[in-house]
Design a protein around this motif. Structure first.
Motif, PDB file in Angstrom:
ATOM      1  N   LEU A   6     -26.540  88.436  63.559  1.00 12.54           N
ATOM      2  CA  LEU A   6     -27.006  87.054  63.505  1.00 12.54           C
ATOM      3  C   LEU A   6     -26.455  86.235  64.664  1.00 12.54           C
ATOM      4  CD1 LEU A   6     -26.558  86.292  59.689  1.00 12.54           C
ATOM      5  CD2 LEU A   6     -28.702  86.656  60.917  1.00 12.54           C
ATOM      6  N   ARG A   9     -29.342  85.611  67.593  1.00 10.77           N
ATOM      7  CA  ARG A   9     -30.725  85.371  67.169  1.00 10.77           C
ATOM      8  C   ARG A   9     -31.087  83.897  67.269  1.00 10.77           C
ATOM      9  NH1 ARG A   9     -33.263  89.687  64.429  1.00 10.77           N
ATOM     10  NH2 ARG A   9     -31.783  91.296  63.914  1.00 10.77           N
ATOM     11  N   ASN A  10     -32.336  83.644  67.645  1.00 10.40           N
ATOM     12  CA  ASN A  10     -32.858  82.289  67.618  1.00 10.40           C
ATOM     13  C   ASN A  10     -33.191  81.969  66.166  1.00 10.40           C
ATOM     14  OD1 ASN A  10     -34.209  79.899  67.811  1.00 10.40           O
ATOM     15  ND2 ASN A  10     -35.712  80.597  69.300  1.00 10.40           N
ATOM     16  N   LEU A  11     -32.528  80.983  65.607  1.00 12.67           N
ATOM     17  CA  LEU A  11     -32.668  80.685  64.184  1.00 12.67           C
ATOM     18  C   LEU A  11     -33.699  79.606  63.883  1.00 12.67           C
ATOM     19  CD1 LEU A  11     -28.897  80.643  63.234  1.00 12.67           C
ATOM     20  CD2 LEU A  11     -30.512  82.546  63.038  1.00 12.67           C
ATOM     21  N   PHE A  15     -32.289  76.271  60.268  1.00 11.13           N
ATOM     22  CA  PHE A  15     -31.089  77.016  59.906  1.00 11.13           C
ATOM     23  C   PHE A  15     -29.913  76.624  60.795  1.00 11.13           C
ATOM     24  CE2 PHE A  15     -34.551  79.657  58.446  1.00 11.13           C
ATOM     25  CZ  PHE A  15     -34.124  80.041  57.194  1.00 11.13           C
ATOM     26  N   SER A  16     -28.726  76.730  60.246  1.00 12.22           N
ATOM     27  CA  SER A  16     -27.507  76.488  61.026  1.00 12.22           C
ATOM     28  C   SER A  16     -26.665  77.763  61.046  1.00 12.22           C
ATOM     29  CB  SER A  16     -26.690  75.342  60.427  1.00 12.22           C
ATOM     30  OG  SER A  16     -26.224  75.689  59.144  1.00 12.22           O
ATOM     31  N   ARG A  17     -25.882  77.910  62.094  1.00 10.31           N
ATOM     32  CA  ARG A  17     -25.026  79.090  62.253  1.00 10.31           C
ATOM     33  C   ARG A  17     -23.584  78.603  62.391  1.00 10.31           C
ATOM     34  NH1 ARG A  17     -27.495  82.770  65.825  1.00 10.31           N
ATOM     35  NH2 ARG A  17     -27.897  80.931  67.073  1.00 10.31           N
ATOM     36  N   VAL A  88     -25.104  82.179  58.345  1.00  7.99           N
ATOM     37  CA  VAL A  88     -26.346  81.437  58.595  1.00  7.99           C
ATOM     38  C   VAL A  88     -26.823  80.874  57.269  1.00  7.99           C
ATOM     39  CG1 VAL A  88     -28.757  81.630  59.282  1.00  7.99           C
ATOM     40  CG2 VAL A  88     -26.993  82.796  60.594  1.00  7.99           C
ATOM     41  N   ARG A  90     -29.448  77.537  55.391  1.00  8.33           N
ATOM     42  CA  ARG A  90     -30.464  76.500  55.580  1.00  8.33           C
ATOM     43  C   ARG A  90     -29.770  75.179  55.847  1.00  8.33           C
ATOM     44  NH1 ARG A  90     -33.623  78.115  50.199  1.00  8.33           N
ATOM     45  NH2 ARG A  90     -31.458  78.213  49.592  1.00  8.33           N
ATOM     46  N   ARG A  91     -30.340  74.402  56.733  1.00  2.57           N
ATOM     47  CA  ARG A  91     -29.812  73.051  56.976  1.00  2.57           C
ATOM     48  C   ARG A  91     -30.072  72.192  55.739  1.00  2.57           C
ATOM     49  NH1 ARG A  91     -28.164  72.316  62.137  1.00  2.57           N
ATOM     50  NH2 ARG A  91     -29.134  73.633  63.710  1.00  2.57           N
TER      51      ARG A  91
END
Length: 94
Positions: A6, A9-11, A15-17, A88, A90-91
């Protein structure tokens, strides 16, 4: 076989990382809010999840985890190199 990652990757915008590093021999207290709604990958090194009953389970590089709501007391790094965890989620509001 390619391992799941993860980290690069372009999320997308929904999504937040978050990256967490645990130093060799280090320990991080488990905080439920840190892992809420997150998929977690051990990107580098290894960790041990210590349950509230004192039982430890080792997870190596490439492990995919769900830590939310688990009876975990602490996350240990038993190795000689830093452990890198990528979470990762969800915002908020999605």
């Amino acid at each position: 076989m390619e391992r799941f990652s993860l980290l690069d990757r372009n999320l997308g915008w929904s999504f937040s990382r978050r990256v967490t590093v645990i130093a060799p021999g280090g320990v991080r207290a488990y905080e439920e809010s840190d892992w809420s709604d997150a998929l977690v990958v051990v990107e580098h090194g290894e960790i041990e999840l210590e349950s509230v009953h004192g039982i430890r389970r080792r997870m190596k590089r490439g492990a995919v985890l769900w830590l939310a709501g688990m009876p975990i007391e602490a996350i240990h790094n038993p190795g000689s190199e830093p452990a890198l965890l990528v979470a990762v989620a969800r915002r908020s509001g999605h």
